[in-house]
Design a protein around this motif. Structure first.
Motif, PDB file in Angstrom:
ATOM      1  N   ARG A  60     -45.074  44.119 116.529  1.00 51.79           N
ATOM      2  CA  ARG A  60     -44.505  43.979 117.713  1.00 51.79           C
ATOM      3  C   ARG A  60     -45.684  43.636 118.350  1.00 51.79           C
ATOM      4  N   PHE A  90     -43.273  31.155 122.770  1.00 55.11           N
ATOM      5  CA  PHE A  90     -43.069  31.530 123.928  1.00 55.11           C
ATOM      6  C   PHE A  90     -43.269  30.087 124.778  1.00 55.11           C
ATOM      7  N   THR A 119     -37.553  37.235 110.825  1.00 54.35           N
ATOM      8  CA  THR A 119     -38.067  36.551 111.967  1.00 54.35           C
ATOM      9  C   THR A 119     -39.584  36.337 111.792  1.00 54.35           C
ATOM     10  N   CYS A 161     -42.409  40.494 121.459  1.00 57.04           N
ATOM     11  CA  CYS A 161     -41.537  40.144 120.847  1.00 57.04           C
ATOM     12  C   CYS A 161     -41.908  40.774 119.366  1.00 57.04           C
ATOM     13  N   GLU A 162     -40.946  40.754 118.509  1.00 64.45           N
ATOM     14  CA  GLU A 162     -41.169  41.327 117.077  1.00 64.45           C
ATOM     15  C   GLU A 162     -40.881  40.162 115.812  1.00 64.45           C
ATOM     16  N   PHE A 196     -42.106  33.185 116.354  1.00 65.32           N
ATOM     17  CA  PHE A 196     -41.458  33.318 117.926  1.00 65.32           C
ATOM     18  C   PHE A 196     -42.407  32.464 118.764  1.00 65.32           C
TER      19      PHE A 196
END
Length: 177
Positions: A132, A52, A47, A41-42, A50
């Motif tokens: 990243r 998960f 953004t 993911c970045e 994130f």
């Protein structure tokens, strides 16, 4: 890698039989399958987080093993602090900074399979990235369906184990002082 995975699964299978009392034909545990998928993911100024997560109805064991965090093309020479939000042993949510990346002094960080249980949220606390995050999503499934063919194979292997002779101690040779 396939040979290593096969050897690991064979070892796990042997360990499971031993722990379950399976040697000698008492109990045979359910087969274990292990899958591993690439994760990435970045995080950036657009953004900043994130999450998960996996399906709650899934009976498999999920582990997210992080391998590396790195600044990617377009990153500025500023501090980029990445934190992980997860649950501790008491199931309380905690946030822990795991990296402080800067293009001029530390553009990447190796985490050497830092393992987390989902759900996990990654946040870019400061900086504009892009950062990243890479790793592996590991899934361990224990199947309760044992076919007749697998049962007969296991019975045959147990008979082979029973036929092995025990290791005897070496005999001492006479005439040595």
């Amino acid at each position: 890698m396939a040979a290593g995975t096969a050897a690991a699964l064979a070892f796990l299978s042997q360990e499971s039989r031993t722990r379950a009392g399976g040697i000698g034909g008492l109990r045979v545990p359910a087969p274990v399958t292990m899958d591993s998928f690439f994760f990435g993911c970045e995080l950036s100024g657009h953004t900043r987080s994130f999450t998960f997560k996996v399906e709650e109805e899934d009976d498999a064991e999920h582990v997210l093993a992080l391998t590396m965090l790195c600044l990617t093309e377009g990153a500025k020479d500023e501090c980029n602090v990445v934190e992980v939000v997860a649950r501790n042993h008491d199931h309380q949510e905690i946030a822990v900074p795991v990296a402080n990346l800067k293009l001029s002094c530390q553009p990447m960080l190796s985490l050497d399979d830092f393992q987390l249980q989902p759900p996990v949220t990654f946040r870019l606390k400061s900086g504009s990235g892009p950062v990243r995050i890479t790793g592996r999503h590991q899934i361990v499934t224990i199947s309760n369906d044992v076919s007749e063919e697998e049962e007969s194979e296991e019975e045959g292997s147990e008979e082979e184990e029973a036929e092995l002779c025990p290791i005897l101690p070496a005999k001492k040779q006479g005439g040595r002082p």
